[in-house]
Design an enzyme around this catalytic site. Structure first.
Site, PDB file in Angstrom:
ATOM      1  N   ASP A 277       0.867  -1.176   0.000  1.00 48.02           N
ATOM      2  CA  ASP A 277       0.000   0.000   0.000  1.00 48.02           C
ATOM      3  C   ASP A 277       0.909   1.232   0.000  1.00 48.02           C
ATOM      4  O   ASP A 277       1.576   1.523   1.002  1.00 48.02           O
ATOM      5  CB  ASP A 277      -0.883  -0.040   1.261  1.00 48.02           C
ATOM      6  CG  ASP A 277      -1.877   1.114   1.321  1.00 48.02           C
ATOM      7  OD1 ASP A 277      -1.664   2.124   0.629  1.00 48.02           O
ATOM      8  OD2 ASP A 277      -2.857   0.986   2.085  1.00 48.02           O
ATOM      9  N   HIS A 278       0.935   1.934  -1.106  1.00 39.07           N
ATOM     10  CA  HIS A 278       1.887   3.043  -1.235  1.00 39.07           C
ATOM     11  C   HIS A 278       1.514   4.230  -0.342  1.00 39.07           C
ATOM     12  O   HIS A 278       2.273   5.180  -0.214  1.00 39.07           O
ATOM     13  CB  HIS A 278       1.984   3.481  -2.697  1.00 39.07           C
ATOM     14  CG  HIS A 278       3.302   4.109  -3.050  1.00 39.07           C
ATOM     15  ND1 HIS A 278       4.130   4.689  -2.116  1.00 39.07           N
ATOM     16  CD2 HIS A 278       3.934   4.234  -4.234  1.00 39.07           C
ATOM     17  CE1 HIS A 278       5.204   5.162  -2.717  1.00 39.07           C
ATOM     18  NE2 HIS A 278       5.119   4.901  -3.995  1.00 39.07           N
ATOM     19  N   ARG A 279       0.334   4.168   0.297  1.00 41.20           N
ATOM     20  CA  ARG A 279       0.011   5.224   1.260  1.00 41.20           C
ATOM     21  C   ARG A 279       0.839   5.045   2.523  1.00 41.20           C
ATOM     22  O   ARG A 279       1.116   5.996   3.245  1.00 41.20           O
ATOM     23  CB  ARG A 279      -1.479   5.177   1.634  1.00 41.20           C
ATOM     24  CG  ARG A 279      -2.408   5.496   0.478  1.00 41.20           C
ATOM     25  CD  ARG A 279      -3.845   5.273   0.883  1.00 41.20           C
ATOM     26  NE  ARG A 279      -4.063   3.907   1.353  1.00 41.20           N
ATOM     27  CZ  ARG A 279      -5.180   3.483   1.933  1.00 41.20           C
ATOM     28  NH1 ARG A 279      -6.182   4.307   2.111  1.00 41.20           N
ATOM     29  NH2 ARG A 279      -5.298   2.226   2.332  1.00 41.20           N
TER      30      ARG A 279
END
Ligand code: COA
Length: 553
Positions: free
Chosen positions: A525-527
């Site tokens: 999850d690049h968040r």
């Protein structure tokens, strides 16, 4: 120089009308007739013009307020000339009908009501705030329709406003006196109504509210036609065609829709740009908005799109037209997987990295332990090694062992290492979770993963067995494939995909040597995780799998 409060003018009887836009700000120098605020009722949108020029001292309203006639809009500092002009115009506006006149008017319908019999009422075009020859763009009723008081009869549109003309009484439509495209002015006949009993009245029925002239207007005869309740008897400079501030939601001026449609759209959060109009000449109707909302709710219920995503649903296809088909009911687990995967895919910005782990030594060691495994009654597959390597990498790179908090302000750091393992079962995909992987040995992990996989296939997993995971391993190694991009099992922030190990030629610096290479992928999850974090996590995990002695460190 004088400071004056600018009040809300006569709103044609409308009360508590929403402020949808404040067009000026303190300190701003404005001219007479410049729009101060935009108000919108369920029947009309209207810009309220300033009766005079001056400098805005302070605002008394904000968007979302509900205003009635006389409420203060703002304080205006006006210069001498304007101040005089104002007093003249105020003097004019005060030429309201006398109380006696109003009472007479108010009493008239009562006489008709006393008769108790039904009668015919010709509904005329009300005061259009100075507009003349206004086009009828929609006739909302048909002959024979029963209408209630306040129901829209027609929609008129000038270059400045669109307004729905409400029925002054409940009754039955006997005749429609105009058609779409006709141009009408105040007093022209709209419809003939049969009005029953208490509400019966003649063509000259008056509503008390219609007798008072609008602010800024000269006194007019109190005998004029009933005014639509929520249409301001204001001036031509009023509704400058629909609502601007609600543009993001209701589509803006490019969208052809009346105030009540825009209001409904705004209340339901519908972007009119996403709808197809069904009204005449591409005009949106309330039914368009309702059908859209109904469709979205149905789509969400069927899992075709995520709530509010605005993603168009995949069109339904009748496959029977192409050949023989069978309808197979989805299992409960398959439906859960469908929803969970859709939710993760649409919510999580995924990035997937790939790498190969050299598991030649690992495999040699694993095979050397076969006899021992049999003695212990367990099967030692690559999975326990993958679990241990993942736990070691989660320890080494704690940015992977988090979840994003729902408040959007925090990440939740986990001081435990529980890892889920995707299991293919006849009912669908299940993900039992092995707790405290970092504290368990290979034999224990081999036994526990086999036990949980068996329970999953037998449909015996309890909800608790599938909760609390920090990371997931999805292994297709026993099946095949060179690599795949697994979907993050949210609220976890990363997942590893394991493909089939194969012996491949690997360059060792001086020659190609056969090595057992295991293709791995990590989606994250690049968040929560950056590429560099994943690079470190992945490199460390691959190094552990390539040299399992590191697990002892
Ligand atoms: N490469 C090559 N061979 C592999 C391998 C890999 N990456 N992973 C496992 N194998 C081998 C095993 O060593 C075993 O061979 P062996 O009997 O000669 O030792 C064989 O494949 C079967 O292993 P399996 O019984 O499946 O055990 P496992 O521990 O590897 O896997 C599960 C257990 C539960 C993960 C597995 O059975 C499963 O259900 N996988 C599917 C998961 C899935 O559907 N994921 C997709 C999610 S979208």
């Amino acid at each position: 120089m004088a400071i004056e409060i600018i009040p809300v003018p006569d709103l044609g009887g409308a009360d508590k009308v929403d402020v949808i836009e404040v067009c000026v700000e303190p300190g701003q120098v404005i001219e007479a007739e410049q729009s101060l605020v935009v108000l919108e009722s369920d029947k009309a949108s209207m810009e309220i013009p300033s009766p005079k020029g001056g400098k805005v001292v302070s605002l008394k309203v904000k968007e979302g307020d509900a205003l009635s006639e006389g409420d203060a809009i703002l304080e205006l500092e006006i210069d001498g000339d304007d101040a005089e002009a104002t007093s003249e115009s105020e003097a004019k506006t005060e030429e309201k009908p006398t109380e006696a006149e109003q009472e007479t008017v108010a009493e008239e319908p009562a006489e008709a009501a006393d008769s108790g019999a039904s009668s015919e009422q010709l509904v005329p075009v009300p005061d259009l705030g100075g507009s003349d020859s206004v086009e009828c763009i929609e006739v909302c009723v048909a002959v024979g329709d029963e209408v209630g008081e306040g129901d829209s009869l027609v929609v008129l549109e000038s270059d400045k406003a669109s307004m729905e003309i409400p029925s002054p009484s409940a009754g039955k439509v006997l005749e429609i006196k105009l058609k779409e495209g006709d141009k009408v002015s105040e007093g022209d006949a709209l419809v003939l109504l049969e009005v029953a009993g208490a509400s019966a009245s003649s063509e000259t029925k008056k509503e008390p509210q219609a007798t008072a002239p609008a602010a800024g207007e000269a006194s007019e005869t109190p005998q004029k036609a009933p005014e639509p309740k929520s249409q301001p008897a204001a001036k031509e400079s009023l509704p400058a065609a629909q609502t601007q501030s609600a543009d993001e939601v209701t589509g803006g001026a490019s969208v052809y829709a009346g105030p009540s449609v825009r209001k409904l759209a705004r209340q339901l959060g519908v972007d009119l740009n996403k709808l197809k109009p069904s009204g005449p000449r591409g005009r949106f109707t309330n039914d368009d908005v309702r059908s859209y909302v109904k469709q979205v709710l149905e789509d969400v219920g069927s899992g075709r799109v995520s709530s509010g995503s605005g993603i168009p649903a995949i069109p339904e296809v009748d496959f029977a037209q192409f050949g023989d088909i069978e309808m197979v009911k989805m299992s409960k687990i398959a439906k859960l997987t469908r929803d969970n995967m859709c939710r993760s895919w649409l919510n999580v910005p995924h990035v997937t990295q790939f790498d190969d782990a050299d598991i030649t030594e690992l495999e040699d060691f694993r095979k050397s332990m076969k006899a021992e495994a049999e003695k212990r009654g367990v099967k030692l597959t690559p999975l326990p090694f993958l679990l241990k390597a993942a736990a070691a990498a989660l320890e080494a790179e704690p940015s992977f062992n988090v979840s994003l908090h729902a408040d959007g302000e925090h990440v939740v750091k986990k001081n435990y290492i529980h890892i889920g393992v995707a299991v293919d079962t006849p009912m669908g995909l299940m993900v039992p979770v092995i707790r405290d992987v970092d504290k368990k040995g290979l034999w224990e992990l081999a036994a526990e993963s086999a036990e949980l996989a068996a329970k999953a296939r037998a449909g015996k997993l309890m909800p608790r067995d599938m909760q609390g995971g920090c990371f997931t391993i999805s292994s297709l190694g026993s099946i095949g494939g060179n690599g795949f991009t697994p979907i993050v099992n949210a609220p976890e922030v990363a997942i590893m995909g394991v493909s089939k190990a194969q012996v491949k030629p690997v360059w060792n610096g001086s020659e190609f040597v056969p090595r057992n290479m295991l293709p791995l992928s990590v989606s994250y999850d690049h968040r929560a995780i950056n590429g560099a974090d994943c690079g470190r996590f992945f490199t460390y995990m691959v190094s552990v799998l390539s040299d399992i002695r590191k697990l002892l460190l």
